[in-house]
Write a protein that holds these residues in place. Structure first.
Motif: not given
Length: 221
Positions: A89, A91, A107, A109
């Motif tokens: 992940t 950000q 964000e 993933r």
């Protein structure tokens, strides 16, 4: 999905086939097999060593820094066709023209190999998590670590056989075979072996031979 924190307990190897990374906590320790160069990168990070020139993981880390991207979380999230899969992940804070944070974050993933994610986790000093589903499936090698290390010291990984016990049930989930309680498998079929791109990665890594050492030692205490 419940997340379980684990740490890198030890790296066993290398052998010509790679190395074994032992991940775990006070409840269980399990094995992830990685390639030689990924293991070398992990050991460099654990020893606080910096290569003379940026290698692949250093390049990626520099891109993150340049674009103000934070490595937020690493989860070894699933086992697909006997292969560990990780979710990374990332950000990024959104900023205005003056460079001021506007109160929003982007964000994303990303599906990734655990070996690469472990290196990035060490670089960014973030915890390593495993999903409860994965943790329930992996074999606990806490009591056989010494035996595994002895085997790896004198054998090719493909020659080593492990006994995989499924906890909490009679089905061996994620193994591609349905047998009760115990499955004997070689390293190539070992639950959570490195992904099928390994051969391609090894070919790519040949280009870095001038930058990589011939071998590497144990992790410094």
């Amino acid at each position: 999905m419940e997340l379980i924190k684990v740490d890198i307990k030890r790296i066993i190897g290398p052998t010509p086939s790679g190395a074994a990374v032992l991940l775990g906590n006070e409840h269980k320790t399990f094995v992830v097999f990685v390639g030689f160069y990924e293991a070398a990168a992990l050991i460099r990070e654990m020893n606080g060593e910096t290569p003379a020139r940026p290698l692949t993981h250093e390049l990626l880390q520099n891109v993150f820094i340049g674009f103000d991207v934070e490595v937020k979380q690493l989860v070894i999230s699933s086992i697909i066709e006997n292969t560990f899969c990780a979710t990374l992940t990332l950000q990024q804070r959104m900023k205005d023209e003056k460079g001021e944070w506007v109160g929003r974050r982007n964000e994303v993933r990303i599906d990734a190999r655990p070996s690469d994610c472990l290196v990035l986790a060490l670089k960014n000093k973030i915890p390593i998590f495993v999903s409860d589903e994965v943790f329930s499936q992996v074999q606990d090698v806490s009591k056989m670590t010494a035996e595994v290390e002895g085997n790896l010291a004198g054998m090719q990984m493909g020659d080593i056989e492990f006994e995989l016990r499924q906890e909490g049930g009679s089905e061996s989930r994620g193994l591609g075979e349905e047998e009760e309680d115990v499955v004997d498998i070689e390293e190539d079929d070992f639950l959570g072996g490195e992904d099928e791109d390994e051969d391609e990665d090894e070919d790519d890594d040949d280009d870095d031979d001038d930058d990589e050492p011939e071998g590497f030692g144990e992790v410094k205490p």
